[in-house]
Scaffold this motif. Structure first.
Motif, PDB file in Angstrom:
ATOM      1  N   MET A  85       7.825  54.905  46.447  1.00 14.35           N
ATOM      2  CA  MET A  85       7.387  53.595  46.935  1.00 14.35           C
ATOM      3  C   MET A  85       7.727  52.526  45.896  1.00 14.35           C
ATOM      4  O   MET A  85       7.449  52.680  44.721  1.00 14.35           O
ATOM      5  N   PHE A  86       8.337  51.442  46.352  1.00 19.27           N
ATOM      6  CA  PHE A  86       8.656  50.307  45.492  1.00 19.27           C
ATOM      7  C   PHE A  86       7.653  49.198  45.804  1.00 19.27           C
ATOM      8  O   PHE A  86       7.521  48.778  46.956  1.00 19.27           O
ATOM      9  N   LYS A  87       6.962  48.708  44.755  1.00 19.22           N
ATOM     10  CA  LYS A  87       5.840  47.795  44.968  1.00 19.22           C
ATOM     11  C   LYS A  87       6.022  46.421  44.326  1.00 19.22           C
ATOM     12  O   LYS A  87       5.200  45.533  44.567  1.00 19.22           O
ATOM     13  N   THR A  88       7.050  46.245  43.513  1.00 18.09           N
ATOM     14  CA  THR A  88       7.286  44.936  42.895  1.00 18.09           C
ATOM     15  C   THR A  88       8.765  44.542  43.029  1.00 18.09           C
ATOM     16  O   THR A  88       9.115  43.743  43.878  1.00 18.09           O
ATOM     17  N   LEU A  89       9.602  45.121  42.193  1.00 11.59           N
ATOM     18  CA  LEU A  89      11.034  44.840  42.218  1.00 11.59           C
ATOM     19  C   LEU A  89      11.814  46.106  42.567  1.00 11.59           C
ATOM     20  O   LEU A  89      11.348  47.221  42.337  1.00 11.59           O
ATOM     21  N   ILE A  90      13.014  45.903  43.097  1.00 11.45           N
ATOM     22  CA  ILE A  90      13.887  47.019  43.414  1.00 11.45           C
ATOM     23  C   ILE A  90      15.317  46.617  43.080  1.00 11.45           C
ATOM     24  O   ILE A  90      15.695  45.450  43.242  1.00 11.45           O
ATOM     25  N   THR A  91      16.105  47.553  42.585  1.00 10.79           N
ATOM     26  CA  THR A  91      17.487  47.256  42.227  1.00 10.79           C
ATOM     27  C   THR A  91      18.384  47.322  43.449  1.00 10.79           C
ATOM     28  O   THR A  91      18.060  47.955  44.464  1.00 10.79           O
ATOM     29  N   ALA A  92      19.540  46.685  43.334  1.00  3.44           N
ATOM     30  CA  ALA A  92      20.512  46.731  44.417  1.00  3.44           C
ATOM     31  C   ALA A  92      20.992  48.159  44.658  1.00  3.44           C
ATOM     32  O   ALA A  92      21.265  48.548  45.801  1.00  3.44           O
ATOM     33  N   LEU A  93      21.096  48.951  43.597  1.00  2.00           N
ATOM     34  CA  LEU A  93      21.507  50.354  43.760  1.00  2.00           C
ATOM     35  C   LEU A  93      20.514  51.125  44.611  1.00  2.00           C
ATOM     36  O   LEU A  93      20.904  51.921  45.479  1.00  2.00           O
ATOM     37  N   ASP A  94      19.235  50.902  44.390  1.00  2.00           N
ATOM     38  CA  ASP A  94      18.225  51.593  45.175  1.00  2.00           C
ATOM     39  C   ASP A  94      18.234  51.129  46.627  1.00  2.00           C
ATOM     40  O   ASP A  94      18.029  51.931  47.549  1.00  2.00           O
ATOM     41  N   VAL A  95      18.453  49.847  46.846  1.00  2.00           N
ATOM     42  CA  VAL A  95      18.547  49.355  48.219  1.00  2.00           C
ATOM     43  C   VAL A  95      19.751  49.977  48.914  1.00  2.00           C
ATOM     44  O   VAL A  95      19.667  50.433  50.065  1.00  2.00           O
ATOM     45  N   ALA A  96      20.890  50.021  48.218  1.00  2.00           N
ATOM     46  CA  ALA A  96      22.105  50.586  48.801  1.00  2.00           C
ATOM     47  C   ALA A  96      21.916  52.045  49.203  1.00  2.00           C
ATOM     48  O   ALA A  96      22.445  52.498  50.229  1.00  2.00           O
ATOM     49  N   ALA A  97      21.127  52.779  48.422  1.00  2.82           N
ATOM     50  CA  ALA A  97      20.905  54.196  48.707  1.00  2.82           C
ATOM     51  C   ALA A  97      20.092  54.405  49.978  1.00  2.82           C
ATOM     52  O   ALA A  97      20.131  55.497  50.570  1.00  2.82           O
ATOM     53  N   HIS A  98      19.369  53.359  50.411  1.00  7.26           N
ATOM     54  CA  HIS A  98      18.486  53.505  51.573  1.00  7.26           C
ATOM     55  C   HIS A  98      18.804  52.505  52.683  1.00  7.26           C
ATOM     56  O   HIS A  98      18.013  52.378  53.623  1.00  7.26           O
ATOM     57  N   ILE A  99      19.946  51.837  52.610  1.00 10.16           N
ATOM     58  CA  ILE A  99      20.223  50.730  53.524  1.00 10.16           C
ATOM     59  C   ILE A  99      20.273  51.177  54.983  1.00 10.16           C
ATOM     60  O   ILE A  99      20.013  50.380  55.899  1.00 10.16           O
ATOM     61  N   ASP A 100      20.565  52.454  55.220  1.00 13.40           N
ATOM     62  CA  ASP A 100      20.632  52.954  56.598  1.00 13.40           C
ATOM     63  C   ASP A 100      19.384  53.735  57.000  1.00 13.40           C
ATOM     64  O   ASP A 100      19.337  54.298  58.100  1.00 13.40           O
ATOM     65  N   ASP A 101      18.399  53.780  56.123  1.00 16.95           N
ATOM     66  CA  ASP A 101      17.152  54.476  56.434  1.00 16.95           C
ATOM     67  C   ASP A 101      16.401  53.670  57.500  1.00 16.95           C
ATOM     68  O   ASP A 101      16.078  52.498  57.280  1.00 16.95           O
ATOM     69  N   PRO A 102      16.097  54.250  58.652  1.00 15.86           N
ATOM     70  CA  PRO A 102      15.452  53.475  59.722  1.00 15.86           C
ATOM     71  C   PRO A 102      14.053  52.983  59.381  1.00 15.86           C
ATOM     72  O   PRO A 102      13.561  52.051  60.030  1.00 15.86           O
ATOM     73  N   ASN A 103      13.415  53.567  58.390  1.00  9.28           N
ATOM     74  CA  ASN A 103      12.069  53.123  58.028  1.00  9.28           C
ATOM     75  C   ASN A 103      12.066  52.244  56.785  1.00  9.28           C
ATOM     76  O   ASN A 103      11.019  51.989  56.200  1.00  9.28           O
ATOM     77  N   TRP A 104      13.244  51.788  56.378  1.00  6.94           N
ATOM     78  CA  TRP A 104      13.366  50.759  55.354  1.00  6.94           C
ATOM     79  C   TRP A 104      13.729  49.466  56.080  1.00  6.94           C
ATOM     80  O   TRP A 104      14.745  49.405  56.776  1.00  6.94           O
ATOM     81  N   ILE A 105      12.895  48.454  55.928  1.00 11.45           N
ATOM     82  CA  ILE A 105      13.117  47.181  56.605  1.00 11.45           C
ATOM     83  C   ILE A 105      13.504  46.131  55.570  1.00 11.45           C
ATOM     84  O   ILE A 105      12.709  45.786  54.683  1.00 11.45           O
ATOM     85  N   VAL A 106      14.737  45.656  55.659  1.00 12.92           N
ATOM     86  CA  VAL A 106      15.248  44.649  54.725  1.00 12.92           C
ATOM     87  C   VAL A 106      15.178  43.287  55.402  1.00 12.92           C
ATOM     88  O   VAL A 106      15.611  43.125  56.551  1.00 12.92           O
ATOM     89  N   VAL A 107      14.627  42.306  54.677  1.00 14.27           N
ATOM     90  CA  VAL A 107      14.405  40.979  55.258  1.00 14.27           C
ATOM     91  C   VAL A 107      15.111  39.909  54.429  1.00 14.27           C
ATOM     92  O   VAL A 107      14.873  39.787  53.225  1.00 14.27           O
ATOM     93  N   ASP A 108      15.963  39.165  55.074  1.00 15.25           N
ATOM     94  CA  ASP A 108      16.663  38.028  54.457  1.00 15.25           C
ATOM     95  C   ASP A 108      15.727  36.823  54.504  1.00 15.25           C
ATOM     96  O   ASP A 108      15.359  36.345  55.581  1.00 15.25           O
ATOM     97  N   CYS A 109      15.345  36.318  53.325  1.00 14.96           N
ATOM     98  CA  CYS A 109      14.383  35.207  53.227  1.00 14.96           C
ATOM     99  C   CYS A 109      15.017  33.922  52.731  1.00 14.96           C
ATOM    100  O   CYS A 109      14.321  33.019  52.244  1.00 14.96           O
ATOM    101  N   ARG A 110      16.324  33.796  52.840  1.00 12.14           N
ATOM    102  CA  ARG A 110      16.974  32.599  52.314  1.00 12.14           C
ATOM    103  C   ARG A 110      16.456  31.329  52.999  1.00 12.14           C
ATOM    104  O   ARG A 110      16.157  31.327  54.184  1.00 12.14           O
ATOM    105  N   HIS A 111      16.385  30.272  52.197  1.00 10.44           N
ATOM    106  CA  HIS A 111      15.828  29.016  52.700  1.00 10.44           C
ATOM    107  C   HIS A 111      16.291  27.887  51.789  1.00 10.44           C
ATOM    108  O   HIS A 111      16.784  28.121  50.681  1.00 10.44           O
ATOM    109  N   ASP A 112      16.128  26.671  52.254  1.00 10.05           N
ATOM    110  CA  ASP A 112      16.438  25.487  51.463  1.00 10.05           C
ATOM    111  C   ASP A 112      15.457  24.393  51.884  1.00 10.05           C
ATOM    112  O   ASP A 112      15.437  23.993  53.053  1.00 10.05           O
TER     113      ASP A 112
END
Length: 284
Positions: free
Chosen positions: A1-28
């Motif tokens: 479980m990741f509870k604060t920060l996560i590296t791009a490598l760790d995200v890449a390892a799970h990017i296709d995991d259906p129970n990992w939800i990635v959210v784009d929060c870009r804003h201006d």
């Protein structure tokens, strides 16, 4: 479980995991459609988009007609419904990212903890960290089956404007303002109608949580930095312009092992919505 920060490598390892939800929060803040437009141009694979203005904030006015700030917290049930629409389950790992050093992603991180969800982390370094690995972006919008998400006891406290006002006399808690130094002093204010800060507040610019490459400083560095302005996190109130970048300081405190500070969601924008509330200018 990741509870604060996560590296791009760790995200890449799970990017296709259906129970990992990635959210784009870009804003201006100066171009309210920029985040959604950026998402349409290219985003992390399988990422959904969270709109700061229309989805991650609630009504600017309360039932009493009082102004609640530029980005007040949404209704908890409405937020939970949004999370379910993204496919978030009670055991999902959620990852929030942006292209602004976590400026907006930290808000979603805090909001999930507000709903009692612990498995949420911010992509350290954001999109730049992802692209530095040579990882692709996509324009595909994922189709997600509805999730089963339950609101639970929050991991994070909040305070109301009335409590902040009461603290002016009691002085039992320290208020930390995450805005840039010039806005804190009451100079160059271009977003809110009044410049300055809450009397007695101290300034900790949220960008000081970052290294030159846009990643967060080490836990030791952050602990050393925050110890200069906060003696007891449990007696600290974090605020900013509208309750967004204050969450960046709250994330940094969590990384530093200094849990317990409260968010004042309405922050400066709510504070100056009533001319009867006092305003201070200059340095702290």
């Amino acid at each position: 479980m990741f509870k604060t920060l996560i590296t791009a490598l760790d995200v890449a390892a799970h990017i296709d995991d259906p129970n990992w939800i990635v959210v784009d929060c870009r804003h201006d803040l100066m171009n309210l459609s920029a985040g959604r437009e950026g998402y349409a141009i290219g985003h992390l694979p399988n990422a959904v988009f969270g709109d700061m203005e229309t989805e991650l904030s609630g009504s600017k006015y309360g039932t009493d007609g009082a102004f609640r700030g530029r980005h007040p917290l949404p209704d908890k049930e409405a937020l939970a419904a949004l999370l379910r629409s993204w496919g978030v389950n009670d055991d999902s790992q959620v990852v929030a990212y942006d292209a602004h050093g976590g400026m907006y992603a930290a808000r979603l991180w805090w909001m999930l903890r507000w709903l009692g969800h612990e498995a949420v982390a911010v992509l350290d370094g954001g999109m730049a960290a992802w692209q530095s690995l040579g990882k692709p972006l996509t324009t595909d919008v994922p189709a997600r089956a509805p999730g089963r998400f339950t609101i639970r006891a929050p991991f994070v406290p909040t305070v109301t404007v009335a409590e902040v006002m009461e603290n002016l006399d009691k002085g039992e808690r320290i208020v930390i303002d995450a805005r840039a130094q010039d806005r804190f002093r009451g100079e160059n204010e271009t977003i809110d109608p009044v410049g300055g800060h809450i009397p007695g507040a101290r300034n900790r610019f949220f960008k000081d949580n970052l290294q030159a490459d846009g990643r967060f400083k080490s836990p030791e560095e952050l602990r050393q930095d925050f110890s200069k302005v906060i003696e007891d996190p449990a007696k600290a109130i974090m605020q900013c312009g509208s309750g967004v970048t204050a969450c960046h300081n709250l994330l940094a405190l969590e990384v530093a092992g200094m849990s317990g500070a409260a968010l004042y969601p309405g922050s400066w924008s709510e504070w100056v919505g009533d001319a009867a509330r006092p305003v201070a200018k200059g340095s702290d």
